[in-house]
Design an enzyme around this catalytic site. Structure first.
Site, mmCIF file in Angstrom:
data_model
loop_
_atom_site.group_PDB
_atom_site.id
_atom_site.type_symbol
_atom_site.label_atom_id
_atom_site.label_comp_id
_atom_site.label_asym_id
_atom_site.label_seq_id
_atom_site.Cartn_x
_atom_site.Cartn_y
_atom_site.Cartn_z
ATOM 1 N N HIS A 94 -7.902 9.435 -2.105
ATOM 2 C CA HIS A 94 -7.321 9.376 -0.744
ATOM 3 C C HIS A 94 -8.269 9.971 0.310
ATOM 4 O O HIS A 94 -8.400 9.437 1.409
ATOM 5 C CB HIS A 94 -5.976 10.111 -0.742
ATOM 6 N N ASP A 127 0.848 -1.200 0.000
ATOM 7 C CA ASP A 127 0.000 0.000 0.000
ATOM 8 C C ASP A 127 0.883 1.250 0.000
ATOM 9 O O ASP A 127 1.749 1.401 0.861
ATOM 10 C CB ASP A 127 -0.873 0.011 1.265
ATOM 11 N N TYR A 166 2.729 9.993 0.013
ATOM 12 C CA TYR A 166 3.781 9.423 0.875
ATOM 13 C C TYR A 166 5.185 9.701 0.317
ATOM 14 O O TYR A 166 6.176 9.461 0.998
ATOM 15 C CB TYR A 166 3.611 7.898 1.047
#
Ligand SMILES: NC(=O)c1ccc[n+]([C@@H]2O[C@H](COP(=O)([O-])OP(=O)(O)OC[C@H]3O[C@@H](n4cnc5c(N)ncnc54)[C@H](OP(=O)(O)O)[C@@H]3O)[C@@H](O)[C@H]2O)c1
Length: 324
Positions: free
Chosen positions: A133, A66, A71
């Site tokens: 998201h 994931d 990120y």
């Protein structure tokens, strides 16, 4: 041996590496344990920390990783995957890769280009799962934007049609947002990735998703058990007596008991670790199962307290959580 136990327990036995898979509402199959990579790139972290963790994870038997554009670790995830393929451990089609669209790319015509950028960073031709998201839309400067997530979903449907994402879904959507998306979409979301752990058990949202046939991925699965273990953190902590008693019964650690609790509720778990021993432990979950009473006991820790609580957005349109 654990394969036989799975059979006895009547759990689905199609495996990907060491984890069972379940079928999504679009027919695709998803491994029920994913390596979490968010927060893997702390400022003082070794430069290849996530790349190394992904390789260790695949060696250990993980087949689901994931990640997310936000990120900033997609290149390392891609390198770890490439390392594993080069070593002959897996082929691309053996893996399930999830990534996510960030909030500032919500306009319909931005979605496919944003996914293409993720794919380039990952060095992949497609992802297995692409998620919105958050339902919140932002401008590039971080101010609120009024792009409706229903519009964003049209772009997600295009991504699926183009074969760039095998499955599409959402993250951090509440029940009414999910309902609205269901009423206004051709392709139904396959997944809702939300925070679930003993401090935030989310029974109503989880059961709503399950009724709709939407698989739930549980992020921050440890809650406050480990890294957020400060004096103000709500229980349970890693040495909680209730969890220790259950762990001793099965010869497991308390962190494994918490992960098993989530699996036994039918959830897909995303434990993050960049430590080789701990990530192995987080996949060693398929030779035991909690009783219904133990699941209920752990559920009593619920305080509706979130690890991820982006209150800075609380006045923005489509904020999905409690506002106070
Ligand atoms: N969709 C979203 O909005 C969203 C939000 C948050 C997270 N996520 C995803 O979910 C993943 C997991 O969430 P998270 O990273 O917030 O939290 P988490 O997985 O609940 O906790 C990670 C922490 O637990 C430690 N840890 C891991 N395994 C352990 C074990 N067996 N025993 C003791 N400590 C252990 C890790 O340290 P070490 O690395 O040192 O082991 C790390 O400090 C993320 O990485 C990301 O992929 C998604």
């Amino acid at each position: 041996m654990w394969f036989a136990i799975l059979l006895c327990l009547g759990i689905q036995t199609i495996m990907a590496g060491k984890a069972p898979v379940i079928e999504l509402n679009d027919g695709n199959k998803i491994p029920v344990v994913a390596l979490g990579t968010g927060r893997g790139t702390a400022k003082d972290a070794p430069i290849d920390e996530v790349r190394q963790a992904v390789l260790w994870a695949i060696e250990e038997g993980y087949r689901h990783i994931d990640t997310a554009a936000i990120y900033h670790d997609e290149p390392q995830v891609g390198q770890g995957i490439a390392d594993a393929i080069a070593k002959g451990l897996v082929k691309r089609e053996d893996l399930f890769v999830t990534t996510k669209l960030w909030n500032d790319r919500h306009a319909q015509d931005q979605v496919v280009p944003a996914l293409r950028e993720s794919l380039k960073r990952l060095c992949l031709d497609y992802v297995d799962l692409f998620l919105i998201h958050f339902p919140i839309s932002l401008n590039a400067d971080g101010s609120p934007s009024d792009v409706d997530y229903v519009e964003t979903w049209r772009g997600m449907e295009e991504a699926k049609m183009l074969g760039l994402a095998k499955s599409i879904g959402v993250s951090n959507f509440n029940s009414s947002q999910l309902d609205r998306l269901f009423q206004n979409s051709q392709v139904k979301p396959a997944v809702n990735q939300v925070e679930v752990n003993p401090t935030l058990t989310q029974e109503p949202l989880v059961s709503h998703c399950q009724k709709l046939g939407v698989a739930v991925m549980a992020y921050s699965p440890f809650g406050f058990l480990v890294s957020r273990d400060t004096k103000d953190s709500p229980p349970p902590r890693i040495d909680d007596p209730t969890l220790v008693a259950i762990a001793n019964k099965y010869g497991k650690s308390t962190s494994q008991v918490v992960l098993r609790y989530l699996l036994d509720r039918g959830l897909i778990i995303i434990p993050k670790s960049t430590n080789q021993k701990r990530l192995a432990q987080n996949l060693d979950l398929f030779d035991f199962k909690l009783t219904a009473e133990e699941v209920a006991t752990i559920g009593q820790f619920n305080k509706n307290v979130r690890v991820i609580d982006p209150k800075t957005w609380k006045d923005f349109p489509n904020y999905p959580f409690e506002r106070d």
